[in-house]
Design an enzyme around this catalytic site. Sequence first.
Site, PDB file in Angstrom:
ATOM      1  N   ARG A 186       0.811  -1.212   0.000  1.00 52.33           N
ATOM      2  CA  ARG A 186       0.000   0.000   0.000  1.00 52.33           C
ATOM      3  C   ARG A 186       0.849   1.269   0.000  1.00 52.33           C
ATOM      4  NH1 ARG A 186      -2.108  -3.645   3.538  1.00 52.33           N
ATOM      5  NH2 ARG A 186      -4.188  -4.463   3.064  1.00 52.33           N
ATOM      6  N   LYS A 232     -15.310   0.317  -3.774  1.00 50.02           N
ATOM      7  CA  LYS A 232     -15.751   0.322  -2.368  1.00 50.02           C
ATOM      8  C   LYS A 232     -15.115   1.458  -1.578  1.00 50.02           C
ATOM      9  CE  LYS A 232     -14.130  -1.297   1.179  1.00 50.02           C
ATOM     10  NZ  LYS A 232     -13.550  -1.927   2.393  1.00 50.02           N
ATOM     11  N   PRO A 249     -21.488   1.633   0.047  1.00 50.65           N
ATOM     12  CA  PRO A 249     -20.330   0.745  -0.125  1.00 50.65           C
ATOM     13  C   PRO A 249     -20.780  -0.708   0.000  1.00 50.65           C
ATOM     14  CG  PRO A 249     -19.895   2.476   1.502  1.00 50.65           C
ATOM     15  CD  PRO A 249     -21.363   2.473   1.243  1.00 50.65           C
ATOM     16  N   ASP A 251     -19.603  -4.369   0.478  1.00 52.26           N
ATOM     17  CA  ASP A 251     -18.568  -5.338   0.791  1.00 52.26           C
ATOM     18  C   ASP A 251     -19.208  -6.723   0.833  1.00 52.26           C
ATOM     19  OD1 ASP A 251     -19.989  -5.402   3.129  1.00 52.26           O
ATOM     20  OD2 ASP A 251     -18.388  -4.619   4.394  1.00 52.26           O
ATOM     21  N   HIS A 253     -20.193  -8.578   3.237  1.00 55.94           N
ATOM     22  CA  HIS A 253     -21.335  -8.721   4.131  1.00 55.94           C
ATOM     23  C   HIS A 253     -22.588  -8.057   3.552  1.00 55.94           C
ATOM     24  CE1 HIS A 253     -23.387  -9.456   7.876  1.00 55.94           C
ATOM     25  NE2 HIS A 253     -23.739  -8.199   7.939  1.00 55.94           N
TER      26      HIS A 253
END
Length: 369
Positions: A186, A232, A249, A251, A253
């Site tokens: 990152r 996202k 967003p 994801d 879940h």
Amino acid sequence: MTSSSVQPWIDLDVPASELRLDPTLTCGQAFRWKATGSSEWTCALWDHVIDLKQTQSSVQYRVLGQLPAARANVEEALRDYFQLHIKFDALCDAWAQTDPDFEQLRKTHVGVRTLRQPVVETLLVFIASSNNNIKRITMLADKLCQHYGQSIATEKGPFHTFPTLQRLNEDPDIEGTLSQLGFGYRAKYYAKTVNMLCSSHEDPEEFLLGLRTAPLDTARTELLKLSGVGPKVADCVCLMALDKSDAVPVDTHIWQVAQRRYVGRVLDPKEGPEMLKLLSQDHRDKAVALARQLKASKAPTTKTYEAAQQLFIHLFGDFAGWAQGLLFSGDLGQEPKKKPKPTPSKRKSTQSLPPANERKMRLRSNVKE
């Protein structure tokens, strides 16, 4: 390093039905608030170190320290941060007309609000969120602040401000520095994003803040130009920092929530018309088409990400992002129970799973861009 005398507690006069600190500050929106006492949370924001305390009837705050240049009106800033002008109960009333389960959600997950956070912090922290969990995201945010931010001494120890983009850009080898701090792959995302924003805009933070008045699609398009920002992450920034309350967003879940809670109900001949009764005929037709598209998909793709997002928007309107946040925080245990597989008697027991709330935290962040 700067400190100041501790100020007395001041009441924000907001009932628990509108704001509960624990679920709001730990549900994967903000990553720098520290639990520092019984029902107390502390963070460095707006060049101040701010202490929050949940009481039986309200939320109180006090300032523990500040930088010499601090100018913020802390109470106004906190009211804006928690978006207290938006009435949580009124939103639940509206959502319950589409999905009656929100009547139970509002009782079991009281006062879970969507935050309006500083845009630079939100962007940079969520770049670290992909394929990550809350504990590690918090660690990386802390390292970023400790290395580049300003320290403020308090009776609860030092707290560090979140660095500006200009401060980060002063490091000639930001990628190398962040690699040493544990950011891994990152680090290059941060280096590229900081360079792009600082080289393209005289005041990069002002540019990002300007996206608050832009349409959702425009804001998302600008964010997607930045390194390390996928759909996202872009939607998280839009929802939690850029005033896009309809940004959803998606994801792992939330994808499962859409499939489990809404696709079948929207397509059901009896339940569907009741759920869609408040929509225009055109919007009903679109919601049904989106549900059919999602039903035919076994896993999230770019197209079905957008379909899930649009289904939430059609169902819950301008505050679909807030509705998604509440659904995430308390999904009412609707996930179907699976029968346990028989375990051979000689087989050693498997390692126990982490607590349910920790698993949910991981789900919220462990999503590939």
